[in-house]
Motif scaffolding. Structure first.
Motif, short mmCIF file in Angstrom:
data_model
loop_
_atom_site.label_atom_id
_atom_site.label_comp_id
_atom_site.label_asym_id
_atom_site.label_seq_id
_atom_site.Cartn_x
_atom_site.Cartn_y
_atom_site.Cartn_z
N ALA A 49 0.66 -1.54 0.06
CA ALA A 49 0.14 0.20 -0.10
C ALA A 49 0.66 1.17 0.14
O ALA A 49 0.49 2.18 -0.90
N MET A 50 1.53 1.06 0.73
CA MET A 50 2.79 1.94 1.11
C MET A 50 3.42 2.78 -0.55
O MET A 50 3.49 3.33 -1.00
N GLU A 66 2.04 1.81 -4.09
CA GLU A 66 1.40 2.73 -4.68
C GLU A 66 0.99 3.97 -4.41
O GLU A 66 1.60 4.18 -5.27
N ARG A 67 1.37 4.16 -3.17
CA ARG A 67 1.33 5.58 -2.34
C ARG A 67 2.91 6.27 -3.40
O ARG A 67 2.67 7.69 -3.62
N LEU A 68 3.52 6.15 -2.66
CA LEU A 68 4.97 6.53 -3.06
C LEU A 68 5.49 6.58 -4.66
O LEU A 68 6.17 7.63 -4.73
N GLY A 69 5.17 5.95 -5.42
CA GLY A 69 5.12 5.64 -6.37
C GLY A 69 4.53 4.73 -8.12
O GLY A 69 4.98 4.51 -9.30
N GLY A 70 3.01 4.44 -7.25
CA GLY A 70 2.12 4.53 -7.81
C GLY A 70 2.39 3.17 -8.44
O GLY A 70 2.89 1.73 -7.71
N MET A 128 8.54 -3.45 -4.53
CA MET A 128 7.73 -3.66 -3.53
C MET A 128 7.66 -5.14 -3.42
O MET A 128 8.42 -6.22 -2.97
N ALA A 129 6.59 -5.13 -4.64
CA ALA A 129 6.87 -6.75 -5.35
C ALA A 129 7.88 -7.67 -5.16
O ALA A 129 8.04 -8.38 -4.62
N VAL A 130 9.01 -7.08 -5.48
CA VAL A 130 10.19 -7.86 -6.03
C VAL A 130 10.58 -7.80 -5.09
O VAL A 130 11.50 -8.92 -4.31
N ALA A 178 11.67 1.94 2.78
CA ALA A 178 10.43 2.44 2.99
C ALA A 178 10.03 0.75 3.15
O ALA A 178 9.74 0.43 4.89
N PHE A 179 10.73 -0.13 2.80
CA PHE A 179 11.00 -1.73 2.97
C PHE A 179 11.49 -1.61 4.13
O PHE A 179 10.84 -2.81 5.30
N ALA A 180 12.38 -1.25 4.18
CA ALA A 180 13.53 -1.64 5.45
C ALA A 180 12.90 -0.86 6.89
O ALA A 180 12.93 -1.16 8.36
N ALA A 181 11.69 -0.02 6.82
CA ALA A 181 11.19 0.85 7.87
C ALA A 181 9.94 0.35 7.41
O ALA A 181 9.34 0.78 9.34
#
Length: 300
Positions: free
Chosen positions: A110-111, A113-117, A124-126, A250-253
């Protein structure tokens, strides 16, 4: 403020689960059955559908994937090392270690998508695809050792690992489901987040973290401070493109995975301690996640 509000519903669902379990007739026996449903069906379907519906091209994101794996491995190493502290209870450590390196994949997508569509979601899926199996294996390891379970058997039958690997294979093969099947799977998976978070609240004991406050502080420090700092440094060193760097930080946080509580309970760990960690991590993430993203934008 908008990033903070993204996590607020997660925290409120934990509160709802706590209140419903404590002050209504929907008490612990009902929630124990719910935990099994979430762990064996809802979360696996959520992971599978999240990976399948986001196109992956690992060759184009090798550095990003490497950064995600390196971040998780660092978190695992630091979390495991805490078990060697004098006076650390083996059960509490085996139960809570996972919260230092696991992440809430639903909030992560969700984050993104907000950051980069759509591009952010794909990146992020990777990370989800390559890191979820690693995180789940790392979570099962100490619990299997503590509970006397056979590690290989636990890994081979862990529904979260199997669903993630299945989603990755289906994605790479380009598997497409009929609309009716795809919609049904998405609706099943969408129930995982609210019910999983409410199950966390239902198992919450306010004194859960007071059993081992130093261990809890160390685990949360790894999750919310050390790993984002490492990811930011890694991304700058590897000169990742701006969006990939933002997604990696964002992933790490991310706050820890809400399914950490369900896994701990199902494998005989200390549920209240992990529920407390998940709750505090979600609350901390409302502040630290936007802060790390802001820092990345400032230094990038």
């Amino acid at each position: 403020m908008r990033d903070i509000l993204l996590l607020l519903p997660d925290f409120l669902l934990i509160v709802v689960g706590f209140l419903v379990c404590r002050y209504t007739t929907l008490n612990r026996p009902i929630w124990e059955s719910m935990e099994k449903l979430v762990y064996h069906l809802l979360f696996p379907v959520l992971l599978f559908t999240s990976i399948v519906r986001n196109p992956l091209n690992p060759a184009d994101a090798a550095s990003l994937a490497l950064g995600g794996v390196a971040t998780v491995v660092l978190g695992m190493g630091l979390a495991y090392a805490l078990g060697r502290w004098p006076g650390v209870d083996p059960m509490l450590h085996a139960s809570g270690a996972q919260t230092a390196f696991r992440f809430n994949s639903y909030v992560a997508l969700a984050m993104a998508e907000r950051l980069g569509g759509a591009a952010g979601v794909a990146q992020m899926a990777v990370l989800v695809a390559v890191c979820v199996p690693l995180c789940n294996a790392g979570a099962v390891l100490p619990l299997a050792r503590h509970g006397g379970h056979h590690l290989g058997r636990e890994l081979m039958r862990n529904p979260l690992i199997l669903s993630t690997l299945g989603g990755l294979v289906a994605n790479l093969l380009g598997l497409q489901f009929p609309d009716a099947v795809g919609t049904t799977l998405q609706r099943i998976g969408s129930a995982a987040l609210p019910l999983g978070l409410m199950a966390v609240g239902a198992g919450l004991q306010l004194g859960g973290l007071t059993i081992a406050p130093k261990l809890a502080t160390a685990l949360l420090t790894i999750r919310h401070a050390l790993l984002p700092a490492f990811a930011l440094g890694f991304g700058l060193w590897r000169q990742l493109p701006p969006l990939e760097l933002t997604v990696l930080v964002a992933f790490a946080a991310m706050p820890t995975a809400s399914s950490a509580y369900v896994l701990a309970v199902r494998m005989g760990g200390h549920g209240p301690f992990v529920a407390g960690l998940v709750t505090v991590s979600t609350l901390l993430g409302m502040v630290t996640l936007p802060a790390w993203i802001a820092l990345r934008l400032a230094v990038g």
